[in-house]
Every structure is written in structure tokens, then in C-alpha cells.
Design a protein around this motif. Structure first.
Motif, PDB file in Angstrom:
ATOM      1  N   ILE A  57      65.220  74.876   4.900  1.00  0.00           N
ATOM      2  CA  ILE A  57      64.553  74.890   3.337  1.00  0.00           C
ATOM      3  C   ILE A  57      63.088  74.986   3.647  1.00  0.00           C
ATOM      4  O   ILE A  57      62.538  74.224   4.112  1.00  0.00           O
ATOM      5  CB  ILE A  57      65.144  73.781   2.410  1.00  0.00           C
ATOM      6  N   CYS A  94      68.407  71.123  -3.506  1.00  0.00           N
ATOM      7  CA  CYS A  94      68.150  72.682  -3.164  1.00  0.00           C
ATOM      8  C   CYS A  94      69.475  73.183  -2.602  1.00  0.00           C
ATOM      9  O   CYS A  94      69.573  74.159  -2.925  1.00  0.00           O
ATOM     10  CB  CYS A  94      67.098  72.742  -1.784  1.00  0.00           C
ATOM     11  N   GLN A  95      70.131  72.394  -1.904  1.00  0.00           N
ATOM     12  CA  GLN A  95      71.511  72.958  -1.249  1.00  0.00           C
ATOM     13  C   GLN A  95      72.523  73.040  -2.273  1.00  0.00           C
ATOM     14  O   GLN A  95      73.258  74.065  -2.437  1.00  0.00           O
ATOM     15  CB  GLN A  95      72.140  71.923  -0.340  1.00  0.00           C
ATOM     16  N   SER A 117      63.875  77.429  -1.013  1.00  0.00           N
ATOM     17  CA  SER A 117      62.391  76.943  -0.703  1.00  0.00           C
ATOM     18  C   SER A 117      62.393  75.729  -1.796  1.00  0.00           C
ATOM     19  O   SER A 117      62.919  75.780  -2.766  1.00  0.00           O
ATOM     20  CB  SER A 117      61.444  77.851  -0.689  1.00  0.00           C
ATOM     21  N   ILE A 118      61.623  74.924  -1.607  1.00  0.00           N
ATOM     22  CA  ILE A 118      61.006  73.894  -2.367  1.00  0.00           C
ATOM     23  C   ILE A 118      59.435  73.993  -2.693  1.00  0.00           C
ATOM     24  O   ILE A 118      58.858  74.349  -1.712  1.00  0.00           O
ATOM     25  CB  ILE A 118      61.273  72.607  -2.037  1.00  0.00           C
ATOM     26  N   CYS A 145      63.516  68.930   4.225  1.00  0.00           N
ATOM     27  CA  CYS A 145      64.089  70.247   3.865  1.00  0.00           C
ATOM     28  C   CYS A 145      63.941  71.169   5.134  1.00  0.00           C
ATOM     29  O   CYS A 145      65.023  71.765   5.256  1.00  0.00           O
ATOM     30  CB  CYS A 145      63.083  70.729   2.724  1.00  0.00           C
ATOM     31  N   ARG A 146      63.023  70.993   5.850  1.00  0.00           N
ATOM     32  CA  ARG A 146      62.977  71.805   7.127  1.00  0.00           C
ATOM     33  C   ARG A 146      64.149  71.639   8.085  1.00  0.00           C
ATOM     34  O   ARG A 146      64.815  72.538   8.701  1.00  0.00           O
ATOM     35  CB  ARG A 146      61.864  71.651   8.006  1.00  0.00           C
ATOM     36  N   ALA A 203      59.079  75.011   2.637  1.00  0.00           N
ATOM     37  CA  ALA A 203      58.375  74.051   1.764  1.00  0.00           C
ATOM     38  C   ALA A 203      57.106  74.887   1.360  1.00  0.00           C
ATOM     39  O   ALA A 203      56.237  75.594   2.250  1.00  0.00           O
ATOM     40  CB  ALA A 203      57.789  72.907   2.718  1.00  0.00           C
ATOM     41  N   VAL A 250      66.273  67.755  -0.846  1.00  0.00           N
ATOM     42  CA  VAL A 250      67.351  68.368  -0.084  1.00  0.00           C
ATOM     43  C   VAL A 250      68.356  68.644  -0.697  1.00  0.00           C
ATOM     44  O   VAL A 250      68.910  69.942  -0.605  1.00  0.00           O
ATOM     45  CB  VAL A 250      67.277  67.740   1.131  1.00  0.00           C
ATOM     46  N   GLN A 268      66.942  71.114   7.116  1.00  0.00           N
ATOM     47  CA  GLN A 268      67.964  72.027   6.329  1.00  0.00           C
ATOM     48  C   GLN A 268      67.857  73.393   6.075  1.00  0.00           C
ATOM     49  O   GLN A 268      68.556  73.909   5.434  1.00  0.00           O
ATOM     50  CB  GLN A 268      68.591  71.326   5.250  1.00  0.00           C
TER      51      GLN A 268
END
Length: 371
Positions: free
Chosen positions: A157, A123-124, A130-131, A152-153, A159, A120, A155
Motif C-alpha cells: 500500500i 486500506c485492505q 494508497s493512504i 502499509c508498505r 504512502a 493497514v 502490504q
């Protein structure tokens, strides 16, 4: 992440069978294991009378890619995605481009640690929208992928699962409940190919595709790698295209990708660009609206065109976006025909660059270069 965090973690999908065996129920291989034995994927095995996952929190490397490389052409175009994988696979494709990881039996090669929170934060830090679980199939590290997707979700982001779709019905429900998008590798349209080249079966993959289309909100696209003399005949391409149209509808994007010799198929020639063009024409004739060519330079075949008026909607030159013909609602700016997918008012600006990264700069070594 070191020490205790690299210990195997218990899994959920298994049951006891005859002769004191335990059967793994994640994928249609149904590996029946004795104590201390690993499944074909090598990352799930029997320990302490249960099935454990041995790659939780371990990665073979990380790279920021354009989302189009997954490939996803109708999901947040132009945005960056953090790609990562682990090791092992539940198929045995003789043409695998990442065979050094998918067929790895050395857990020590997974030197990069990656907790869900690590990913996470990466990604930020890297501004990834996305990841992507890729390089090897996330089905075999299902529990890890789900935990990462959930973190991730939280934040905002997304998947993304890059998968062969070789998974059993019960875990399939849980897995895709946590995914926002997927690219499913439909390797061929004959059981012969799946058995001879991949060591698997076609039917479970078709079931996954129908499940995604009719029972989920996951945005998904399909990739078909065309291998000369193996899965590129007109008859097979026509049958596959007709099946997609009849069972999934005309709007699921289909990517025809060029084969390059690798692993156990070094003597097979590369796919001629003309084969991809022919496949695209066959699929479009069968009624599919969004058919793409990949792994070759083909601006026409890689771009998106309006099904209403024929105008250019998204220009692509390799993974670089050019002209943009969508309005703020994801419709054709010329005739207002909606374009299926997940779009924003403007495309991302990541471009075609690939950026190998390391989550923990103090770790030794250099980032692995993955395809």
C-alpha cells in the motif's frame, strides 16, 4: 485503541539550548520550549525533559477519496486513497480550509483511534491502493506517519504525503525515505506572502522541492492556491514557473487551485476561473509540460495532454476519468511519448465518489467531513 495507547510518545529531533530550553528541530520554526510547553503546532511539546508527540494513534477522521483529489494526476490514476489526519499545524495560513483541525487545541476532539495496523486493515478492507496523510501536515506527526507508511508498505500500500514542505533537512531525509508520493503546497513565491499570510518562510519549501527532485525517487506534484490580490500577479506566476522549470525540470506537474473564502480571509473574493486559465498559460509558456487547474470545472485544464503530439492522454471531468490514451507502458498510444509518473496498464475505476468511513464502527459519533 484507548488508554495507554493514547499516551504521548518520545520523538527524535530536538536538542538542548540556552537557559534550560529544549529546541524542536523538526521544522524551521525551531520552537524553544520549557517543561510543559507546547510548540506552535501544539502536538509536539516538552515533557519529562524531552520532546513528545501527543497525537500518535489519534485521528480527526477518515475518508476514501479519488487519488486525484490530493491532487495527484500522475500517480495511479483512478484509484482510491484512504485519507486521514490528526490535529495541529506548523504554519498559520489565514485561508486554511481545515482550520478547525489544523488549529485545534483540544486533543479530546481526536476521538478516532488508528494504530498503524488499524490503518493497514482499513486500506485492505476498502481496497485502497494508497493512504494519504492530509487535512493537516504530516511533518508535525512525523513518527506516526512513518510507522503507518512502513506498515502499509509491507502490504504493498502506497504512502502519500500532502504537505507544505516546511521541514528541516535531517528529518526531511527520514520522512521522505518512507513516502511513495507527495503533493507539496507551494503557497506563493514571495517571502512577503509566507510571512504575512502563513507565518513561515519560502526558502525551506524550495529546499524541500529541490531535495525531492534531485535526491529521492518520490513522485511529487505541486499545488499553488491562487488568492486574488495576494499571489496571483503575472510577475509572480512567471517567476515561480521559471524557477520550477530551472530547478525541478519541465515534467513536475503543477496544479493551480481556486481559493474560496475561509477562516481569517472571509472578505477575500473567490478566485475567478479566468485567473486559473491565465496562470496555466503563463506556466506552459515558461516551459512546464503538465499544468492543471483545480477547484473549478475545466475539462481542458484538468486533463492530461501529450507533449509529443498533443493528443488527449487522460480525460478528467472534476475527479471522474474519461478517455484513456496511454498504452500499457504509460506512453502515448498515438506517438509513444512517455508520460512521467506512476501508471498501470489500465486506470482505476473508483471515480469521483467520496466515502466517509469509521475504522471502529462501535465508536460514538459520525465521521467528520473533511475537504
Amino acid at each position: 485503541m484507548q488508554g495507554d495507547e493514547f499516551k504521548p510518545v518520545p520523538t527524535r529531533y530536538w536538542h538542548r539550548v540556552e537557559r534550560d530550553k529544549i529546541q524542536c528541530d523538526v521544522c524551521p520554526r525551531f520552537c524553544k520550549l520549557s517543561e510543559g510547553q507546547r510548540g506552535l503546532c501544539f502536538v509536539r511539546g516538552r515533557e519529562n525533559d524531552q520532546i513528545m508527540l501527543y497525537t500518535y494513534g489519534r485521528s480527526s477522521g477518515f475518508c476514501v477519496d479519488p487519488i486525484e483529489k490530493k491532487p495527484l494526476n500522475h500517480f495511479l490514476p483512478g484509484t482510491p486513497v484512504l485519507s486521514f489526519g490528526t490535529a495541529g499545524c506548523n504554519l498559520s495560513c489565514k485561508f486554511c480550509q481545515n482550520w478547525d483541525m489544523s488549529k485545534s487545541r483540544e486533543m479530546d476532539t481526536l476521538a478516532d483511534s488508528a494504530s498503524p495496523q488499524d490503518l493497514v486493515e482499513a486500506c485492505q478492507r476498502l481496497d485502497c491502493r494508497s493512504i494519504a496523510f492530509t487535512y493537516n501536515d504530516p511533518v508535525i506527526f512525523l513518527e506516526y506517519a512513518i510507522d503507518v507508511a512502513d506498515a502499509c508498505r509491507e502490504q504493498d500500500i502506497n504512502a502519500v504525503a500532502v504537505t507544505a514542505g516546511y521541514i528541516c533537512p535531517e528529518p526531511r531525509i527520514e520522512f521522505y525515505r518512507h513516502m511513495d508520493a507527495a503533493n507539496v503546497d507551494l503557497k506563493a513565491f514571495t517571502e512577503r506572502f509566507y510571512k504575512k499570510i502563513c507565518g513561515g518562510e519560502l526558502a525551506p519549501v524550495l529546499d524541500t522541492l529541490k531535495y525531492l527532485r534531485h535526491e529521492t525517487d518520490v513522485w511529487f506534484e505541486i499545488t499553488n492556491l491562487l488568492i486574488p490580490g495576494e499571489n496571483d500577479s503575472d510577475a509572480e506566476l512567471e517567476q515561480m514557473s521559471q524557477w520550477i522549470h530551472e530547478n525541478l525540470g519541465p515534467d513536475v506537474p503543477l496544479h493551480f487551485s481556486a481559493f474560496h473564502p475561509d477562516w481569517k480571509m472571509m472578505d477575500t473574493p473567490p478566485t475567478p476561473p479566468a485567473t486559473l486559465t491565465r496562470a496555466r498559460e503563463i506556466a506552459r509558456k515558461a516551459g512546464l509540460h503538465y499544468v492543471y487547474t483545480g477547484n473549478v470545472h475545466d475539462r481542458t485544464g484538468s486533463s492530461t495532454w501529450c507533449t509529443g503530439c498533443g493528443e488527449l492522454l487522460i480525460e478528467r471531468d472534476w475527479y471522474q476519468l474519461g478517455a484513456w490514451g496511454l498504452d500499457a507502458e504509460g506512453r502515448c498510444a498515438h506517438c509513444s511519448t512517455p508520460l512521467p509518473g506512476r501508471f498501470e496498464a489500465r486506470p482505476g475505476t473508483w471515480g469521483a465518489q467520496r466515502l466517509p468511513v469509521r475504522l471502529h464502527p462501535r465508536q460514538a459519533g459520525t465521521p467528520r467531513q473533511r475537504r
